[in-house]
Design a protein around this motif. Sequence first.
Motif, short mmCIF file in Angstrom:
data_model
loop_
_atom_site.label_atom_id
_atom_site.label_comp_id
_atom_site.label_asym_id
_atom_site.label_seq_id
_atom_site.Cartn_x
_atom_site.Cartn_y
_atom_site.Cartn_z
N ARG A 171 11.22 6.96 7.54
CA ARG A 171 12.10 5.70 7.48
C ARG A 171 11.11 4.57 7.59
O ARG A 171 10.40 4.42 8.30
CB ARG A 171 13.24 5.65 8.49
CG ARG A 171 13.97 6.71 8.54
CD ARG A 171 15.25 6.55 9.42
NE ARG A 171 14.85 6.36 10.81
CZ ARG A 171 15.49 5.99 11.90
NH1 ARG A 171 16.89 5.82 11.74
NH2 ARG A 171 14.78 5.93 12.93
N VAL A 172 11.34 3.74 6.75
CA VAL A 172 10.86 2.34 6.71
C VAL A 172 11.61 1.02 7.11
O VAL A 172 12.86 1.32 6.15
CB VAL A 172 10.15 1.83 5.21
CG1 VAL A 172 9.48 0.68 5.40
CG2 VAL A 172 8.87 3.12 4.95
N ASN A 173 11.68 0.58 8.10
CA ASN A 173 12.41 -0.52 8.61
C ASN A 173 13.90 0.18 8.71
O ASN A 173 14.82 -0.54 8.35
CB ASN A 173 12.47 -1.77 7.60
CG ASN A 173 11.16 -2.09 7.40
OD1 ASN A 173 10.39 -2.47 8.30
ND2 ASN A 173 10.80 -2.87 6.30
N GLY A 174 13.88 1.32 9.00
CA GLY A 174 15.25 2.06 9.37
C GLY A 174 15.96 2.88 8.35
O GLY A 174 16.94 3.34 8.50
N ALA A 175 15.15 2.58 7.08
CA ALA A 175 15.86 3.34 5.90
C ALA A 175 15.21 4.40 5.66
O ALA A 175 14.00 4.47 5.28
CB ALA A 175 15.82 2.23 4.70
N TYR A 215 6.82 15.28 3.62
CA TYR A 215 7.51 14.39 4.37
C TYR A 215 8.55 13.62 3.73
O TYR A 215 9.73 13.51 3.99
CB TYR A 215 6.75 13.75 5.61
CG TYR A 215 6.07 14.62 6.59
CD1 TYR A 215 6.23 15.98 6.63
CD2 TYR A 215 5.38 14.15 7.46
CE1 TYR A 215 5.69 16.89 7.54
CE2 TYR A 215 4.61 14.90 8.52
CZ TYR A 215 4.86 16.32 8.55
OH TYR A 215 4.24 16.97 9.71
N ILE A 216 7.98 12.78 2.90
CA ILE A 216 8.83 11.75 2.05
C ILE A 216 9.88 12.72 1.45
O ILE A 216 11.09 12.25 1.39
CB ILE A 216 7.92 11.10 1.07
CG1 ILE A 216 6.90 10.24 1.93
CG2 ILE A 216 8.65 10.14 0.22
CD1 ILE A 216 5.79 9.34 0.96
N VAL A 217 9.40 13.50 0.51
CA VAL A 217 10.33 14.45 -0.30
C VAL A 217 11.39 14.80 0.65
O VAL A 217 12.74 14.98 0.30
CB VAL A 217 9.55 15.37 -0.93
CG1 VAL A 217 10.76 16.36 -1.67
CG2 VAL A 217 8.66 15.08 -2.13
N VAL A 239 0.80 -1.17 0.02
CA VAL A 239 -0.07 -0.05 0.10
C VAL A 239 0.94 1.13 0.05
O VAL A 239 1.86 1.33 0.66
CB VAL A 239 -1.00 -0.09 1.44
CG1 VAL A 239 -2.07 1.03 0.94
CG2 VAL A 239 -1.53 -1.36 1.51
N ARG A 240 0.43 2.42 -0.64
CA ARG A 240 1.18 3.47 -0.82
C ARG A 240 1.47 4.06 0.67
O ARG A 240 0.57 3.77 1.59
CB ARG A 240 0.57 4.73 -1.77
CG ARG A 240 0.78 4.23 -3.17
CD ARG A 240 0.14 5.41 -3.84
NE ARG A 240 0.32 5.18 -5.40
CZ ARG A 240 1.36 5.70 -6.11
NH1 ARG A 240 2.44 6.27 -5.35
NH2 ARG A 240 1.66 5.35 -7.29
N LEU A 241 2.81 4.61 0.92
CA LEU A 241 3.07 4.97 2.15
C LEU A 241 2.36 6.08 2.76
O LEU A 241 1.86 6.31 3.80
CB LEU A 241 4.75 5.17 2.05
CG LEU A 241 5.22 5.70 3.47
CD1 LEU A 241 5.05 4.91 4.72
CD2 LEU A 241 6.69 6.17 3.04
N GLN A 242 1.97 7.01 1.94
CA GLN A 242 1.02 8.12 2.15
C GLN A 242 -0.14 7.79 2.53
O GLN A 242 -0.80 8.55 3.57
CB GLN A 242 1.13 9.37 1.23
CG GLN A 242 0.92 8.70 -0.07
CD GLN A 242 1.95 8.41 -0.95
OE1 GLN A 242 2.94 7.71 -0.73
NE2 GLN A 242 2.16 9.35 -2.50
N VAL A 287 13.14 6.85 3.24
CA VAL A 287 12.56 6.71 1.78
C VAL A 287 12.35 8.28 1.23
O VAL A 287 11.78 9.16 2.20
CB VAL A 287 11.21 6.17 1.77
CG1 VAL A 287 11.80 4.38 2.21
CG2 VAL A 287 10.29 6.56 2.82
N THR A 288 12.62 8.29 0.09
CA THR A 288 12.24 9.91 -0.33
C THR A 288 11.49 9.61 -1.78
O THR A 288 11.10 10.60 -2.61
CB THR A 288 13.77 10.55 -0.88
OG1 THR A 288 14.39 9.59 -1.68
CG2 THR A 288 14.54 10.76 0.52
#
Length: 277
Positions: free
Chosen positions: A40-44, A33-35, A13-16, A46-47
């Motif tokens: 972070r997803v699982n510590g990484a 926020y993503i931009v 599912v889309r993160l937003q 995301v952009t």
Amino acid sequence: MSTDHGDRPVTGVRLQKVLAGAGVASRRVIEQYIVEGRIRVNGAVVTELGTRIDPEHDLVDVDGTAVQLDAGKRYVMLNKPTGVVSSMKDERGRPDLRRFTREWPERLYNVGRLDADTSGLLLLTNDGDLAHVLAHPSFGVTKVYIAKVDGRVSPQTIAALTRGITLEDGPIAADKARLRDSSHGSSLVELTLHSGRNRIVRRMMAAVGHPVTELVRRQFGPLRLGTLPSGHARELGKIELGALLTLARRDSPAEATPGEAREKTRDHGQHDDQENG
């Protein structure tokens, strides 16, 4: 976690959409926020706006604060009164915690225990993973107690509590200790501990010659009892929950695996026999 690439099939599912559904912010704000690299997803970090996640398995945090994606999880703070045992069903028929959970449809369980003579902050939840981590012996969540004790406690005694004393099951030291008041033959002592040993506050104060007459837990990790009246319960606010989830995810012991936690969810009121008061 996956991202959209051309016509290739994607999953998740889309993160937003997920974060908007969790009440973090609107989709438009979350996209910003993503931009900005704040998620972070699982510590990484995301952009990419096309990022998709699996809400049941991926862990997401915003500005370093963990987010609960499962709307079915419930987190309740109770100010447990004295005379109530920390169990959802007491085999001896004593007053238990069920009376405080009736307004919530979920089946809640207590994280750790307070003995019947101790009042104060007790966390109730149906989140087995979180409960298992917080109750795990190696986790050592910080707790703050206010103890009313017999006698006038001296500065030397306060120093001894933080320096360390020896009990029958080994040495112990308070993380912090301070005298809040001393009058009329009794004193109020504030103790901060991360130990989960049985009745540790009562045993420590008895060992230094000041038996406890009343004991209340005011803080559990980042959670503070505040003005919540005795015998009342409320759901955690977003900031409180975020702080608690962030703490648990950061310091989760390796042994406290999600699968193990789910198997033990129904036993949280029983398997942790440490009565921290």
